[in-house]
Design a protein around this motif. Structure first.
Motif, PDB file in Angstrom:
ATOM      1  N   ALA A  66     -58.944   2.910  64.090  1.00  0.00           N
ATOM      2  CA  ALA A  66     -59.418   4.286  64.346  1.00  0.00           C
ATOM      3  C   ALA A  66     -58.393   5.089  65.136  1.00  0.00           C
ATOM      4  O   ALA A  66     -58.708   6.157  65.647  1.00  0.00           O
ATOM      5  N   PRO A 122     -63.928  -2.251  69.908  1.00  0.00           N
ATOM      6  CA  PRO A 122     -64.932  -1.860  68.920  1.00  0.00           C
ATOM      7  C   PRO A 122     -64.373  -1.117  67.694  1.00  0.00           C
ATOM      8  O   PRO A 122     -65.012  -1.083  66.666  1.00  0.00           O
ATOM      9  N   ARG A 158     -66.362  -2.833  62.411  1.00  0.00           N
ATOM     10  CA  ARG A 158     -66.985  -1.668  61.785  1.00  0.00           C
ATOM     11  C   ARG A 158     -65.999  -0.687  61.159  1.00  0.00           C
ATOM     12  O   ARG A 158     -66.407   0.214  60.430  1.00  0.00           O
ATOM     13  N   PRO A 175     -50.148  14.083  65.121  1.00  0.00           N
ATOM     14  CA  PRO A 175     -49.812  12.692  64.833  1.00  0.00           C
ATOM     15  C   PRO A 175     -48.397  12.390  65.332  1.00  0.00           C
ATOM     16  O   PRO A 175     -47.514  13.239  65.220  1.00  0.00           O
ATOM     17  N   GLY A 176     -48.221  11.207  65.883  1.00  0.00           N
ATOM     18  CA  GLY A 176     -46.914  10.886  66.482  1.00  0.00           C
ATOM     19  C   GLY A 176     -46.240   9.694  65.834  1.00  0.00           C
ATOM     20  O   GLY A 176     -45.246   9.186  66.344  1.00  0.00           O
ATOM     21  N   GLU A 202     -55.807  13.869  65.656  1.00  0.00           N
ATOM     22  CA  GLU A 202     -55.050  13.987  66.913  1.00  0.00           C
ATOM     23  C   GLU A 202     -55.183  15.367  67.542  1.00  0.00           C
ATOM     24  O   GLU A 202     -55.216  15.522  68.763  1.00  0.00           O
ATOM     25  N   GLU A 234     -52.069   6.735  59.785  1.00  0.00           N
ATOM     26  CA  GLU A 234     -50.604   6.622  59.666  1.00  0.00           C
ATOM     27  C   GLU A 234     -50.194   5.222  59.210  1.00  0.00           C
ATOM     28  O   GLU A 234     -49.222   5.061  58.467  1.00  0.00           O
ATOM     29  N   ARG A 285     -68.379  10.511  75.817  1.00  0.00           N
ATOM     30  CA  ARG A 285     -68.923   9.156  75.648  1.00  0.00           C
ATOM     31  C   ARG A 285     -69.573   8.658  76.936  1.00  0.00           C
ATOM     32  O   ARG A 285     -70.593   7.985  76.910  1.00  0.00           O
ATOM     33  N   ALA A 291     -54.429   5.286  67.579  1.00  0.00           N
ATOM     34  CA  ALA A 291     -53.734   4.709  68.728  1.00  0.00           C
ATOM     35  C   ALA A 291     -54.777   4.434  69.807  1.00  0.00           C
ATOM     36  O   ALA A 291     -55.860   5.026  69.792  1.00  0.00           O
ATOM     37  N   ASP A 292     -54.457   3.540  70.736  1.00  0.00           N
ATOM     38  CA  ASP A 292     -55.387   3.257  71.825  1.00  0.00           C
ATOM     39  C   ASP A 292     -55.232   4.356  72.880  1.00  0.00           C
ATOM     40  O   ASP A 292     -54.240   4.396  73.616  1.00  0.00           O
ATOM     41  N   ILE A 293     -56.233   5.223  72.936  1.00  0.00           N
ATOM     42  CA  ILE A 293     -56.114   6.406  73.806  1.00  0.00           C
ATOM     43  C   ILE A 293     -56.036   6.005  75.284  1.00  0.00           C
ATOM     44  O   ILE A 293     -55.479   6.739  76.095  1.00  0.00           O
ATOM     45  N   LYS A 325     -74.204   7.485  78.866  1.00  0.00           N
ATOM     46  CA  LYS A 325     -74.659   6.347  79.675  1.00  0.00           C
ATOM     47  C   LYS A 325     -75.459   6.845  80.874  1.00  0.00           C
ATOM     48  O   LYS A 325     -75.014   7.741  81.583  1.00  0.00           O
ATOM     49  N   GLY A 374     -53.491   7.225  64.215  1.00  0.00           N
ATOM     50  CA  GLY A 374     -52.530   6.149  63.965  1.00  0.00           C
ATOM     51  C   GLY A 374     -52.996   5.220  62.854  1.00  0.00           C
ATOM     52  O   GLY A 374     -52.175   4.640  62.132  1.00  0.00           O
TER      53      GLY A 374
END
Ligand code: 3H9
Length: 679
Positions: free
Chosen positions: A61, A22, A57, A132-133, A125, A105, A277, A63-65, A281, A102
């Motif tokens: 957004a 997403p 959208r 930031p890495g 981050e 970055e 998040r 790095a993939d956490i 739900k 990221g």
């Protein structure tokens, strides 16, 4: 898996497009795809410039956490970004949505950045306990200066496209609906020009010329950063960006990043990210449940709570009617709301027009009939079952069918309140926390008969008014207050056994809470619920009230307060406590800080376990969300249940046993099986 990165030629410009819903997180496939696409652009002589943009959208957004904590699979982000920056053909980032972490970055590694007006750019981050890495701490100050980079890296709030343009982070604002075409035209215009590389920028010299900016920043933001490791690492990395050559600065950034990534604070904060998040739900309520439109809200009670609740909706542009019994109470309540808004405007967080727009949506009444056409009515009257039942009975007769009727009760049985109506399916608890216009937490209390669409609507609405909502079942005190009560019991017991009350507060302050139980009592008012008869004294609280010690409001409670609200422990209170302890025959002893901490916090974990066992919370992480947002539990420990996992449940159980405190079967079982609450 299909490649999330595709390329299309637009004349001599290669457009690299990411499509990874997403939020276009920079997972392994995205990184590999980007690397290949750049190589393709460089190898193709017909390509003169490259644009990187995203479908969906948002721009990347971050790095993939979900990959964090797992074995890394290359290519890593820094090497992909180095390849982008090294390109001898101009590379342009085309930004919409949120270019975060990221993603920001990536944009920094590109030679130019264009953005639509609604875009936001940031390095959040630090909110995940990281810095930031992928060279963000080194490229950003070289582009915008250390002073402008500091809040972005160390506080982590994203900035608007126009702000980004003003500090030089974005080169051009383009059309909201013509990003792709405008970015291509922009890139084409840069062909043949010298290539600006952010890593070679010199804006970072400002921090060398004026090193005081770092201390000033620390001094200004110290309170916000208290206890957190990442902000200090972020400040250090930005400072080093001015002092070290780029390649060494990047190495230093990596060192700081790796240390944070493997520490418990970041694990806790990443847990919280997903917990917040997950809390959205509702297990048995499908995500596509039709919602009840909420165009008008009624609030009963114009006191502190009712007024605060009303402000949430007014601020979100939803009209509110407040009902009271007396005109004076209404006038006073409306006055307080206006004053609150005006104060916000004074601090520059609202315009005068916004204040008037919010106030323009507010109406008042003394008549229940005026609430007839509300879609939601929230009752915030005195915490008394009979009063609440009477209010709901009246509401039931006047408010239109299909509307939601909510109680802001903090403890009472929502099923009993619902039974006072002919439509219990439309009744639920909406427990706001004081001050209700500020505190993020909302407990949505689900009655036995509350309908799915009512719950789904409340959840959606909570987002609209900027709350973090958690569903709780019907039990005394729901999730938050129910867990507060064993902590308070232990705090009271500890001071009778010889611990100083200020030490009890200090232990919680050191742990990271904004205040301890006795400071909290002083703030809330010790005289709340007092019978007002100074001759009847059976508890310490009554003794304090009888001595005129009502709390901060009159300058003395557990502590003495000066005009600036600085507190000092009181000899009078110490003597009162000693008197009570002597009367009860409680033996006095030295109590260690460890014992204080364990006796305050372990019983909360036990209560949390019971709440889970009884199904009063859907998941352990929901309890963490409640305590972090409603009671100041320090985010960097992840909330009570995550914290208990890091302590080890077996240690919690043996600690409780050591102090002779109850251990529920659910907690004991989990500890024996070596399980955790979270995963
Ligand atoms: C980083 O970049 C480190 C680098 O410096 C160094 C690398 C070497 N990864 O929030 P939403 C999921 S650290 C994985 O409800 P919104 C999210 O869990 C990262 N998943 O939407 C949710 O899943 P589900 C720095 C992610 O519109 C779904 O996407 N970046 C990520 O309210 C929708 O999310 C950040 O910290 C991610 N990075 O808000 C930004 N992000 O539907 C974190 C989201 O299953 N993200 N998901 O529950 C955000 O702040 C918000 O998601 C965003 C959208 C503002 C983008």
């Amino acid at each position: 898996m299909t490649n999330p990165i595709s390329t299309v030629h637009d004349g001599d410009v290669l457009v690299v497009v990411s499509n990874n819903p997403p939020v276009n997180a920079l997972g392994q496939a995205v990184r590999a795809g980007l690397q290949d696409a750049i190589a393709q652009g460089l190898a193709d002589d017909s390509v003169k410039a490259i644009v990187i943009r995203c479908d969906g959208r948002t721009f990347f957004a971050g790095a993939d956490i979900t990959e964090f904590g797992k074995p890394p699979v290359g290519p890593n982000l820094p090497e992909v970004l180095d390849a982008i920056e090294a390109s001898d053909k101009p590379v342009v980032a085309a930004i919409h949505g949120t270019a975060l972490g990221g993603g920001c970055e990536v944009a920094l590694a590109c030679h130019y950045r264009v953005a639509v007006p609604s875009a936001k750019v940031g390095l959040p981050e630090v909110k995940l306990g990281l810095i930031p890495g992928a060279a963000g701490t080194q490229r950003l100050p070289r582009l915008v200066g250390a002073e402008a980079a500091l809040p972005m890296v160390a506080i982590g709030n994203p900035i608007s496209a126009s702000k980004a343009k003003s500090i030089g982070l974005v080169d051009e604002i383009v059309g909201e609906d013509s990003l792709a075409a405008d970015a291509i035209a922009f890139a084409r215009g840069k062909v043949g020009q010298p290539i600006p590389r952010t890593s070679e920028g010199t804006a970072n010299r400002d921090g060398v010329k004026n090193p005081a900016i770092f201390d000033e920043f620390r001094a200004k933001n110290g309170r916000k950063m208290r206890g957190f490791d990442a902000p200090n690492a972020a400040i250090e990395a930005v400072r080093l960006a001015g002092e070290l050559p780029y390649s060494e600065g990047v190495k230093k950034e990596r060192e700081l990043f790796t240390k944070l990534m493997t520490g418990t604070q970041s694990a806790a904060m990443r847990h919280y990210f997903f917990a917040e998040r997950a809390a959205n739900k509702i297990d048995d309520v499908p995500g596509d449940t039709p919602l009840i439109p909420i165009a008008k809200v009624g609030v009963i009670g114009a006191g502190t709570m009712g007024g605060g609740i009303a402000m949430n909706f007014l601020s979100a542009g939803i009209p509110v009617t407040i009902l009271e019994m007396q005109q004076e109470a209404l006038d006073r309540g409306v006055g307080v709301i206006r004053k609150n808004y005006e104060n916000t405007a004074k601090r520059g967080r609202m315009s005068a027009e916004q204040v008037e727009a919010a106030m323009g949506n507010l109406s008042t009444t003394l008549e229940y009939n005026d609430l007839a056409d509300c879609d939601l009515v929230i009752e915030a009257v005195y915490e008394n079952m009979d009063v609440k039942k009477e209010v709901f009975g009246k509401l039931d007769t006047v408010v239109k069918q299909g509307a939601i009727l909510a109680s802001n009760t903090s403890y009472l049985n929502v099923n009993e309140i619902a039974a006072a109506t002919s439509r219990p399916g439309y009744v639920l608890g909406l427990h706001f926390f004081s001050p209700a216009n500020i505190m993020k937490l909302l407990e949505i209390v689900r009655g036995a008969e509350t309908r799915h669409d009512v719950l789904a609507t409340a959840m959606k609405l909570s987002k609209k008014i900027g709350k973090v909502a958690v569903v709780a079942g019907v039990c005394h005190g729901f999730i938050g207050n129910r867990m507060l009560s064993p902590r308070q019991e232990q705090a009271n017991a500890l001071i009778m056994e010889g611990a100083n009350y200020w030490e009890v507060d200090e232990v919680l302050l050191d742990f990271g809470f904004p205040m301890g139980p006795f400071q909290m009592a002083d703030l809330a008012g010790i005289d709340i619920g007092w019978h007002r008869d100074p001759s009847k004294v059976t508890t310490l609280r009554e003794a304090l009230c009888a001595a005129g010690r009502f709390g901060q409001k009159n300058g003395k409670g557990f502590y003495d307060y000066d005009e600036s609200r600085n507190r000092t422990p009181s000899d009078e209170v110490r003597a009162l406590i000693a008197e009570f302890a002597a009367k009860s025959g409680t033996p006095q002893r030295e109590i260690s800080k460890d014992e204080i901490k364990e006796r305050l916090l372990y019983p909360m974990v036990n209560e949390g376990a019971m709440i889970l066992d009884e199904g009063m919370a859907q998941r352990a992480s929901d309890i963490d969300v409640v305590w972090i947002n409603g009671y100041g539990w320090p985010l960097y420990t992840g909330g009570p249940m995550f914290w208990a996992d890091t302590v080890g449940l077996a240690n919690v159980v043996s600690g409780l046993e050591k102090y002779g405190l109850p251990v529920c079967e659910y907690l004991r079982g989990k500890a024996e099986r070596g399980e955790r609450f979270n995963g």
